[in-house]
Design an enzyme around this catalytic site. Structure first.
Site, PDB file in Angstrom:
ATOM      1  N   GLU A   1      61.159  19.571  84.149  1.00 21.52           N
ATOM      2  CA  GLU A   1      61.761  20.452  85.153  1.00 21.52           C
ATOM      3  C   GLU A   1      62.907  19.774  85.900  1.00 21.52           C
ATOM      4  O   GLU A   1      63.316  20.212  86.969  1.00 21.52           O
ATOM      5  CB  GLU A   1      60.677  20.924  86.136  1.00 21.52           C
ATOM      6  CG  GLU A   1      59.546  21.694  85.474  1.00 21.52           C
ATOM      7  CD  GLU A   1      59.866  23.168  85.181  1.00 21.52           C
ATOM      8  OE1 GLU A   1      60.520  23.814  86.007  1.00 21.52           O
ATOM      9  OE2 GLU A   1      59.465  23.665  84.109  1.00 21.52           O
TER      10      GLU A   1
ATOM     11  N   HIS B   1      56.782  22.849  91.995  1.00 22.87           N
ATOM     12  CA  HIS B   1      57.635  21.662  91.799  1.00 22.87           C
ATOM     13  C   HIS B   1      57.367  20.677  92.927  1.00 22.87           C
ATOM     14  O   HIS B   1      57.074  21.081  94.058  1.00 22.87           O
ATOM     15  CB  HIS B   1      59.130  22.035  91.859  1.00 22.87           C
ATOM     16  CG  HIS B   1      59.634  22.787  90.671  1.00 22.87           C
ATOM     17  ND1 HIS B   1      60.485  23.863  90.773  1.00 22.87           N
ATOM     18  CD2 HIS B   1      59.424  22.611  89.346  1.00 22.87           C
ATOM     19  CE1 HIS B   1      60.777  24.324  89.566  1.00 22.87           C
ATOM     20  NE2 HIS B   1      60.137  23.589  88.687  1.00 22.87           N
TER      21      HIS B   1
ATOM     22  N   CYS C   1      66.712  23.325  95.930  1.00 19.58           N
ATOM     23  CA  CYS C   1      66.627  23.857  94.551  1.00 19.58           C
ATOM     24  C   CYS C   1      67.993  24.226  94.023  1.00 19.58           C
ATOM     25  O   CYS C   1      68.222  24.231  92.816  1.00 19.58           O
ATOM     26  CB  CYS C   1      65.775  25.117  94.499  1.00 19.58           C
ATOM     27  SG  CYS C   1      64.102  24.906  95.058  1.00 19.58           S
TER      28      CYS C   1
HETATM   29  O1  SUG Z   1      61.482  28.211  88.322  1.00 16.32           O
HETATM   30  N1  SUG Z   1      62.073  31.061  90.303  1.00 16.32           N
HETATM   31  C1  SUG Z   1      62.331  29.645  90.029  1.00 16.32           C
HETATM   32  C2  SUG Z   1      62.491  28.878  91.329  1.00 16.32           C
HETATM   33  C3  SUG Z   1      62.930  27.452  91.085  1.00 16.32           C
HETATM   34  C4  SUG Z   1      62.876  26.619  92.331  1.00 16.32           C
HETATM   35  N2  SUG Z   1      63.339  25.306  92.064  1.00 16.32           N
HETATM   36  C5  SUG Z   1      62.919  24.180  92.670  1.00 16.32           C
HETATM   37  N3  SUG Z   1      61.816  24.126  93.385  1.00 16.32           N
HETATM   38  N4  SUG Z   1      63.587  23.105  92.466  1.00 16.32           N
HETATM   39  C6  SUG Z   1      61.194  29.050  89.186  1.00 16.32           C
HETATM   40  O2  SUG Z   1      60.036  29.404  89.435  1.00 16.32           O
HETATM   41  C7  SUG Z   1      61.816  33.410  89.691  1.00 16.32           C
HETATM   42  C8  SUG Z   1      62.534  34.447  88.852  1.00 16.32           C
HETATM   43  C9  SUG Z   1      61.946  35.813  88.970  1.00 16.32           C
HETATM   44  O3  SUG Z   1      60.755  35.956  89.225  1.00 16.32           O
HETATM   45  O4  SUG Z   1      62.704  36.791  88.783  1.00 16.32           O
HETATM   46  C10 SUG Z   1      62.151  31.975  89.324  1.00 16.32           C
HETATM   47  O5  SUG Z   1      62.479  31.702  88.203  1.00 16.32           O
END
Ligand code: SUG
Length: 439
Positions: free
Chosen positions: A171, A243, A362
């Site tokens: 990730e 994460h 993020c």
């Molecule tokens: O991978 N949300 C992302 C959020 C990423 C956050 N990043 C960090 N913490 N670095 C994920 O879960 C949601 C998309 C949706 O539901 O339409 C999404 O992909």
């Protein structure tokens, strides 16, 4: 300044499709109307804080979504309109997966090791395979291509995305911490993982495999004495810490973590002892559960704030506005100001991204580089005021202000998206990079 952040420009298909199991905000907001225009402008505003603080700022361009080549590979045929409507009829969630604007969360784009830490003196970059969530796994290829374009000089080594083990992936920087006396000195790197890729326990989604983290560290030619692996706390994952960057953060000599961030207290203590003896100005700040419970850390996204060093050589923290709703977090911030070099706080409204579980940290990928390395990267991907103004105008002109997951089948959304991406490549002056531009 030795730090450049690359943010993911938010694309015109930003929506709430509830695609990420284990990500509370993504599931909670499933099917809510999104506002892609607001989302993109909020993202730019956040990035602009760094420009105003005297840092250079880079951008990744949005990925091509809806991703027609992926749908065609699955067997959908006909005109674009036919492909979209038959994919939607077959499975709306399938179309959502191929349409997500999730590349905006650039902290998941790659893991980066600065040249001071690597044996060959190059900056090593491994684009994340993001294999656990299908909608994110399809980012890896285009992210790799953009990394090759951006980090194209002799100072860089861009690896291929890592292999994945039993569906567990990598990730990127969201599960990676670097701690050093200063950006310019050799540092310690910590890789945070969910579980072994071979673990039998499938009760929780643990996105990062230990073996994959180790392979990234190995390929980056890191000093094994200064490289550590910490396991995420299962209880914290269960509560919504998908994460590590939701429960801990670092910048130069500062490391902040919630008491419940990591699985083994003993292993964690050993890591802290090592950092204490190796970095003379090391500052570890632990947030006890009694002061801020894990639930509040997760709901406020306090530790998903973006910490960086500004022109005055002071640390500056960009926080989501949501933090203001938590009096325990606000009191802790007062204390932080007194006991550390973190002196400036900026609260930002990035609610559109937050509703999908993406806070300020993020939205960016942090890269530490010296002056020569900065000159060696593709300057076209760096922001300036002229580009910023043109991008804002483009967003205002083309982006929708209401979008539901069901709208993803609308062929005019595809046309709008392509117009936007085409114009962005012109604003950045980078030629044709998208599949649709090469048809
Ligand atoms: O991978 N949300 C992302 C959020 C990423 C956050 N990043 C960090 N913490 N670095 C994920 O879960 C949601 C998309 C949706 O539901 O339409 C999404 O992909």
């Amino acid at each position: 300044m030795p730090e450049i952040n690359f943010d993911g420009l938010i694309g015109p298909t930003h929506n709430y499709s509830g695609l990420s199991e284990g990500n509370i905000a993504s599931l909670r907001n499933f099917s809510s109307p999104s506002n892609p225009k607001k989302a993109a402008l909020q993202g730019l505003e956040k990035a602009n804080i760094l420009l105003n603080a005297g840092l250079k700022q880079g951008f990744f361009l949005p990925h091509e979504r809806p991703f027609l080549p992926g749908l065609k590979e699955l067997g959908f045929t006909g005109t674009n309109e036919e492909v979209l409507s038959s994919a939607f009829k077959f499975s709306p969630v399938l179309l959502s997966n191929f349409s997500s604007a999730s590349s905006m969360w650039a902290a998941n784009a790659a893991t980066i090791s600065p040249s001071k830490d690597t044996e060959d003196g190059k900056i090593h970059i491994t684009p994340a395979n993001l294999n656990t969530m299908f909608h994110r796994s399809i980012e890896a290829h285009f992210t790799y291509q953009q990394c090759k374009l951006i980090f194209n000089g002799a100072s860089f080594k861009v690896h291929r995305p890592a292999i994945s083990i039993s569906g567990k992936g990598d990730e990127g920087a969201a599960n990676h911490l670097r701690i050093s006396k200063s950006h310019n000195e050799k540092g310690y790197e910590i890789f945070v993982y969910g579980d072994s890729g071979f673990s039998e326990d499938k009760s929780l989604v643990k996105r990062q495999a230990l073996e994959v983290s180790k392979s990234v560290a190995y390929n980056h030619k890191l000093d094994t004495k200064k490289t550590f692996f910490l396991q995420q706390n299962s209880k914290a994952i269960e509560k919504g810490t998908f994460h590590n960057d939701i429960v801990s953060l670092s910048n130069e000599n500062i490391f902040i973590a919630h008491e419940k961030a990591f699985q083994s207290e003993d292993v964690f203590k050993k890591v802290i002892n090592n950092l204490e003896s190796g970095i003379d100005n090391f500052k570890f700040i632990e947030i006890p559960e009694s002061e801020i419970p894990l639930e509040d850390i997760i709901n406020s996204y306090l530790l998903n704030s973006q910490l960086f060093t500004n022109e005055k050589n002071e640390m500056q923290l960009i926080l989501p506005e949501e933090v203001k709703d938590f009096s325990n977090c606000m009191s802790w911030l007062d204390k932080l100001k007194q006991i550390s070099d973190v002196k400036t706080f900026n609260f930002v409204d990035i609610r559109q991204s937050m509703m999908n579980g993406g806070g300020p940290a993020c939205l960016r990928l942090k890269v530490i580089l010296n002056e020569e390395e900065q000159n060696n990267l593709n300057q076209k991907f760096l922001m300036n005021n002229k580009k910023l103004d043109s991008i804002k105008l483009l967003i205002e002109r083309e982006y929708r202000d209401v979008l539901y997951p069901d709208d993803l089948k609308d062929p005019s959304l595809l046309d709008e998206s392509r117009r936007v991406l085409d114009e962005l490549t012109q604003i950045f002056g980078i030629g044709s990079i998208y599949a649709f531009q090469k048809l």
